[in-house]
Design an enzyme around this catalytic site. Structure first.
Site, PDB file in Angstrom:
ATOM      1  NE  ARG A 134      20.801 -68.595  29.749  1.00  7.78           N
ATOM      2  CZ  ARG A 134      20.819 -67.629  28.830  1.00  7.78           C
ATOM      3  NH1 ARG A 134      20.474 -68.243  27.386  1.00  7.78           N
ATOM      4  NH2 ARG A 134      20.918 -66.321  28.933  1.00  7.78           N
ATOM      5  CD  GLN A 190      17.130 -63.017  27.595  1.00  8.77           C
ATOM      6  OE1 GLN A 190      17.106 -63.869  28.523  1.00  8.77           O
ATOM      7  NE2 GLN A 190      17.999 -63.381  26.519  1.00  8.77           N
ATOM      8  CB  SER A 216      17.996 -58.610  32.559  1.00 12.46           C
ATOM      9  OG  SER A 216      17.135 -59.677  31.680  1.00 12.46           O
ATOM     10  CG  ASP A 234      24.731 -60.572  24.467  1.00 14.84           C
ATOM     11  OD1 ASP A 234      24.823 -61.348  25.441  1.00 14.84           O
ATOM     12  OD2 ASP A 234      23.892 -60.413  23.588  1.00 14.84           O
TER      13      ASP A 234
HETATM   14  C1  S3P Z   1      18.695 -60.094  25.177  1.00 16.84           C
HETATM   15  C2  S3P Z   1      19.126 -59.664  26.274  1.00 16.84           C
HETATM   16  C3  S3P Z   1      20.483 -59.838  26.747  1.00 16.84           C
HETATM   17  C4  S3P Z   1      21.385 -60.739  26.054  1.00 16.84           C
HETATM   18  C5  S3P Z   1      20.811 -61.457  24.952  1.00 16.84           C
HETATM   19  C6  S3P Z   1      19.427 -61.140  24.248  1.00 16.84           C
HETATM   20  C7  S3P Z   1      17.526 -59.656  24.416  1.00 16.84           C
HETATM   21  O1  S3P Z   1      20.061 -60.943  28.089  1.00 16.84           O
HETATM   22  O2  S3P Z   1      22.498 -61.104  26.686  1.00 16.84           O
HETATM   23  O3  S3P Z   1      21.737 -62.328  24.244  1.00 16.84           O
HETATM   24  O4  S3P Z   1      17.275 -59.978  23.341  1.00 16.84           O
HETATM   25  O5  S3P Z   1      16.547 -59.174  25.204  1.00 16.84           O
HETATM   26  P1  S3P Z   1      19.594 -60.519  29.487  1.00 16.84           P
HETATM   27  O6  S3P Z   1      18.178 -59.572  29.255  1.00 16.84           O
HETATM   28  O7  S3P Z   1      19.627 -61.453  30.373  1.00 16.84           O
HETATM   29  O8  S3P Z   1      20.670 -59.568  29.856  1.00 16.84           O
END
Ligand code: S3P
Length: 436
Positions: free
Chosen positions: A126, A173, A171, A320
């Site tokens: 990833r 994350q 995102s 998700d």
């Molecule tokens: C998450 C953010 C999402 C999600 C993941 C959990 C998080 O990802 O798909 O299951 O806890 O910040 P992205 O930030 O890549 O969209």
């Protein structure tokens, strides 16, 4: 003879009952992170004992934080304060958890020590440059395979400077990684997103006493001398887990299911909006808050679904949930189109390609696109054997598909469900599903 790590779900007549889903995965991660860097003892209730969140606990233990469990959902974090983290003596293993590796990349960038993170085969495929690039703009020193794009990542902690990052993707994350790095940096750190992603980091930072401002899609924190203080965190049920039950109760005739204490944060509740647009019968009751997080009970009764278009601002609010929405879409009347969802290609698996391939194995035709997928309604789900590809949400989507299939669906690599919904089998069985 039954194949190892394979589990079958059978067609069901109806689903009925009251249930709860495990704690929210995103919020459980953040409770461990903020509890660890706060001063004092943080108590977490309804923590998700899924493999991803257990990886976060393991990483913080290796960083010198004492974390104990009263039960597998009741956790005590003896926070060490931001300056109290220690250099780990070995590699930090994040398992399957993208949230752990990306959020910790930010936090570890500002320490005064060296650390290395790796994870399973999926994690090592990833993209990590999405956090490496903005963190490097702050001065971070991060190295990884393929010019830093892939884990293992090694991080030499250093002094960070503030930035205003315009993220090309919505995102949480990426946003959270920069904010966690920003706590170290002297000055104002800003992140602007094209569309607002889940805001659990912002809400929990505020709860722990952090200084944060949110204006539209821009978040600002003042870093440098922040001291966070321990809290009691009650984690809401995970709406992403509830989504499987919402679709199951909608598509199995004569069903009525009440899912209690589910987090309905507006940055996460797109699944409810999408299903309601599909004519689902979903009612929210007992609306309240756990700290800053909105919570409700969700009542779902069966209905005749119709197709819809899922696009734009709605996508980050249900990113998700696309695998399970595709099961609903295949059974609905009319076409469903998912677009603006290129992010699906870099999840635990490429969820556009994997859903297309696995749907075909149970007789469902879909058309994958670069940024989404199209699927005609009124299709019949046959029985068959599918592979979860070690992706929890793929496995659970097909368990739900089996409930209205002509014959049982066998799910290979079923164990993956433990990543986010460790008692999925028990919850489904209690509602009337048959599996073996
Ligand atoms: C998450 C953010 C999402 C999600 C993941 C959990 C998080 O990802 O798909 O299951 O806890 O910040 P992205 O930030 O890549 O969209």
């Amino acid at each position: 003879m039954k194949k190892p790590n394979t589990f079958s779900f059978f067609p069901a007549k109806k689903l009925q009952g009251e249930t709860e889903v495990p704690g929210d995965k995103s919020i459980s991660h953040r409770a461990i992170i903020f509890g660890s860097i706060a001063e004092g003892t943080t108590k977490i209730e309804n923590f998700l004992p899924g493999l991803d969140c257990l990886s976060t606990i393991d990483c913080f233990r290796r960083l010198g934080v004492n974390i104990t469990a009263k039960s597998n959902t009741s956790i005590i974090v003896n926070g060490v304060g931001l300056q109290g983290l220690n250099e780990p003596t070995d590699i930090l293993d994040v398992g399957n958890s993208g949230t752990t590796i990306r959020l910790l990349s930010g936090l570890l960038s500002g320490t005064n020590f060296y650390s290395v993170m790796t994870g399973d085969a999926s994690i090592r495929k990833r993209p990590m440059d999405r956090v490496k690039k903005p963190l490097e703009q702050m001065g971070a020193r991060i190295h990884g395979r393929d010019n830093g794009r892939l884990a293992p990542l090694s991080i030499i902690g250093t002094k960070l400077t503030p930035i205003h990052y315009q993220s090309p993707v919505a995102s949480a994350q990426i946003k959270s990684s920069i904010l966690l790095a920003g706590i170290w940096a002297e000055g104002h750190i800003k992140v602007t997103e094209p569309t607002k992603s889940r805001d659990h980091t912002e809400l929990m930072y505020k709860t722990f006493g952090g200084d944060i401002e949110v204006e539209g899609n821009t978040v600002t924190i003042a870093g440098g001398s922040t001291r966070l203080s321990a809290q009691e965190v009650q984690v809401p049920g995970d709406i992403s887990s509830a989504a499987f039950l919402m679709v199951a109760a909608s598509i199995v005739p004569n069903s009525e299911v009440l899912i209690k204490n589910v987090g309905v944060n507006p940055t996460r509740s797109g699944i409810i909006d999408a299903l309601q647009a599909m004519n689902a019968n979903i009612k929210l009751t007992n609306e309240r808050k756990y700290g800053e997080e909105p919570v409700a009970d969700i009542l779902v009764t069966s209905s005749h679904l119709k197709g819809t278009i899922i696009e734009g601002n709605l996508i980050p609010r249900l990113i998700d949930e696309v695998p399970i929405l595709l099961i609903a879409a295949a059974l609905a009347e009319g076409d469903t189109i998912v677009k603006d969802a290129k992010e699906l290609r870099v999840k635990e698996t490429d969820r556009i390609q994997v859903m297309h391939d696995e749907l075909l194995k149970v007789g469902i035709i879909s058309t994958p696109k670069e940024d989404g997928i199209e699927i005609a309604g009124n299709q019949m789900i046959s029985g068959g054997t599918i592979d979860s590809h070690h992706d929890h949400r793929i496995g659970m989507a097909f368990a739900v598909a089996a409930l209205t299939a002509k014959d049982k669906i066998e799910i290979e690599n079923y164990d993956a469900v433990k990543v986010s919904f460790p008692n999925f089998t028990e919850v489904m069985t209690a509602l009337g599903a048959k599996c073996e």
